[in-house]
Design an enzyme around this catalytic site. Structure first.
Site, PDB file in Angstrom:
ATOM      1  N   LYS A  15       0.828  -1.211   0.000  1.00 47.43           N
ATOM      2  CA  LYS A  15       0.000   0.000   0.000  1.00 47.43           C
ATOM      3  C   LYS A  15       0.861   1.258   0.000  1.00 47.43           C
ATOM      4  O   LYS A  15       0.610   2.188  -0.772  1.00 47.43           O
ATOM      5  CB  LYS A  15      -0.840   0.056   1.284  1.00 47.43           C
ATOM      6  N   ASP A  79      -8.315   1.759   4.443  1.00 47.04           N
ATOM      7  CA  ASP A  79      -8.883   0.441   4.716  1.00 47.04           C
ATOM      8  C   ASP A  79      -9.526  -0.028   3.423  1.00 47.04           C
ATOM      9  O   ASP A  79     -10.290   0.707   2.801  1.00 47.04           O
ATOM     10  CB  ASP A  79      -9.899   0.458   5.854  1.00 47.04           C
ATOM     11  N   GLY A 163      -1.147  -8.708  -2.522  1.00 52.05           N
ATOM     12  CA  GLY A 163      -2.425  -9.284  -2.084  1.00 52.05           C
ATOM     13  C   GLY A 163      -3.174 -10.055  -3.169  1.00 52.05           C
ATOM     14  O   GLY A 163      -2.646 -10.977  -3.791  1.00 52.05           O
ATOM     15  N   ASP A 165      -4.123  -9.026  -6.082  1.00 52.71           N
ATOM     16  CA  ASP A 165      -3.952  -8.513  -7.454  1.00 52.71           C
ATOM     17  C   ASP A 165      -3.843  -9.608  -8.524  1.00 52.71           C
ATOM     18  O   ASP A 165      -4.426  -9.449  -9.601  1.00 52.71           O
ATOM     19  CB  ASP A 165      -2.725  -7.582  -7.536  1.00 52.71           C
TER      20      ASP A 165
HETATM   21  P1  ITT Z   1      -2.945  -1.812   7.243  1.00 55.86           P
HETATM   22  O1  ITT Z   1      -4.217  -2.021   8.050  1.00 55.86           O
HETATM   23  O2  ITT Z   1      -1.726  -1.796   8.115  1.00 55.86           O
HETATM   24  O3  ITT Z   1      -3.035  -0.653   6.318  1.00 55.86           O
HETATM   25  P2  ITT Z   1      -3.724  -4.292   5.966  1.00 55.86           P
HETATM   26  O4  ITT Z   1      -3.112  -5.120   4.869  1.00 55.86           O
HETATM   27  O5  ITT Z   1      -4.146  -4.999   7.219  1.00 55.86           O
HETATM   28  O6  ITT Z   1      -2.720  -3.102   6.291  1.00 55.86           O
HETATM   29  P3  ITT Z   1      -6.511  -3.685   5.382  1.00 55.86           P
HETATM   30  O7  ITT Z   1      -6.999  -4.063   6.742  1.00 55.86           O
HETATM   31  O8  ITT Z   1      -7.057  -2.446   4.743  1.00 55.86           O
HETATM   32  O9  ITT Z   1      -4.936  -3.495   5.358  1.00 55.86           O
HETATM   33  O10 ITT Z   1      -6.723  -4.922   4.427  1.00 55.86           O
HETATM   34  C1  ITT Z   1      -6.756  -4.745   3.073  1.00 55.86           C
HETATM   35  C2  ITT Z   1      -6.535  -6.085   2.382  1.00 55.86           C
HETATM   36  O11 ITT Z   1      -7.305  -6.087   1.177  1.00 55.86           O
HETATM   37  C3  ITT Z   1      -5.091  -6.236   1.971  1.00 55.86           C
HETATM   38  O12 ITT Z   1      -4.327  -6.871   2.966  1.00 55.86           O
HETATM   39  C4  ITT Z   1      -5.238  -7.078   0.703  1.00 55.86           C
HETATM   40  O13 ITT Z   1      -5.429  -8.412   1.038  1.00 55.86           O
HETATM   41  C5  ITT Z   1      -6.538  -6.564   0.101  1.00 55.86           C
HETATM   42  N1  ITT Z   1      -6.271  -5.450  -0.831  1.00 55.86           N
HETATM   43  C6  ITT Z   1      -6.562  -4.132  -0.651  1.00 55.86           C
HETATM   44  N2  ITT Z   1      -6.130  -3.392  -1.682  1.00 55.86           N
HETATM   45  C7  ITT Z   1      -5.559  -4.245  -2.536  1.00 55.86           C
HETATM   46  C8  ITT Z   1      -4.900  -4.081  -3.774  1.00 55.86           C
HETATM   47  O14 ITT Z   1      -4.715  -2.885  -4.320  1.00 55.86           O
HETATM   48  N3  ITT Z   1      -4.425  -5.173  -4.373  1.00 55.86           N
HETATM   49  C9  ITT Z   1      -4.561  -6.386  -3.835  1.00 55.86           C
HETATM   50  N4  ITT Z   1      -5.144  -6.636  -2.661  1.00 55.86           N
HETATM   51  C10 ITT Z   1      -5.644  -5.570  -1.998  1.00 55.86           C
END
Ligand code: ITT
Length: 207
Positions: A15, A79, A163, A165
């Site tokens: 991210k 998020d 993730g 993607d």
């Molecule tokens: P932070 O809370 O520390 O930001 P996190 O990975 O736990 O990190 P989230 O709770 O927002 O973040 O979870 C989002 C999940 O959704 C992420 O871990 C991926 O599995 C998926 N995801 C979100 N955006 C994505 C993207 O652009 N490409 C692929 N998967 C994505």
């Protein structure tokens, strides 16, 4: 209001790389929590993306306020998640926790593909959703949201992004988001759109 930096409340390296590229033209320093030397345990117990993004931003803003470092700083958080229509919009807000936070995306992606076995193209629709929450030094709070529509592929493809993607196929490109260049993904992604909207909300507030 004079702002000199943005601290992003995320521990996700995929991210932050995208976020730094998208916010580059604001001319502000964009730091991850880790870069800023902040470590807080945040319980993401909201039921919407917006709630969870705000929980993360408020936690880091509170931490900075306590040590007198909030001045000149906008705290933001992302998020996001993947919603698969055929699976009643799973994994959704639980995308990071799906099958366990430490389970590899190889396994998670293979599992989602297998749950869609035999499901035809038209019913494989899905979207990525991203909510951004910002806390300003004066306590004001802002949120924005972006989405990208696509379909779940039949196999993992591409090495870019992170993730989910490799299984998220974007019809207009004929490729998965893992096969797009960083610049292409940021131009059309849920995160790109939500952050562009957040930039607009900040116009006129931030000098
Ligand atoms: P932070 O809370 O520390 O930001 P996190 O990975 O736990 O990190 P989230 O709770 O927002 O973040 O979870 C989002 C999940 O959704 C992420 O871990 C991926 O599995 C998926 N995801 C979100 N955006 C994505 C993207 O652009 N490409 C692929 N998967 C994505």
């Amino acid at each position: 209001m004079t702002i000199k930096r943005i601290i992003f409340a995320t521990g996700n390296a995929g991210k932050i790389k995208e976020i730094q590229a998208i916010l580059e033209d604001m001319g502000l320093e964009v730091l991850s929590m880790k870069d800023a030397g902040i470590s807080v345990d945040i319980e993401e117990n909201g039921s919407t993306y917006e709630e969870n993004a705000m929980i993360k931003s408020r936690a880091v803003a509170a931490c900075l306020r306590e040590c007198g470092q909030l001045e000149g700083t906008v705290v933001m958080a992302d998020d996001s998640g993947l919603e698969i229509d055929y699976l009643n919009r799973e994994p959704g807000v639980y995308s990071a926790r799906y099958m366990g936070e430490d389970t590899s995306y190889r396994v998670k992606n293979a599992n989602l593909i297998s749950r869609l076995e035999g499901v035809e193209d038209e019913r494989r629709t899905a979207r990525f959703v991203c909510a951004i929450a910002a806390v300003l030094p004066d306590g004001r709070e802002l949120t924005s949201r972006g989405t990208i529509e696509g379909r779940i592929g039949y196999e993992e493809k591409g090495r870019g992004g992170f993730g989910y993607d490799p299984i998220f196929y974007v019809p207009e490109f004929g490729r998965t988001t893992a096969e797009l260049t960083e610049e292409e993904k940021n131009r059309v992604s849920h995160r790109g759109k939500a952050l562009q909207q957040m930039k607009k909300l900040l116009q006129g507030i931030v000098e």
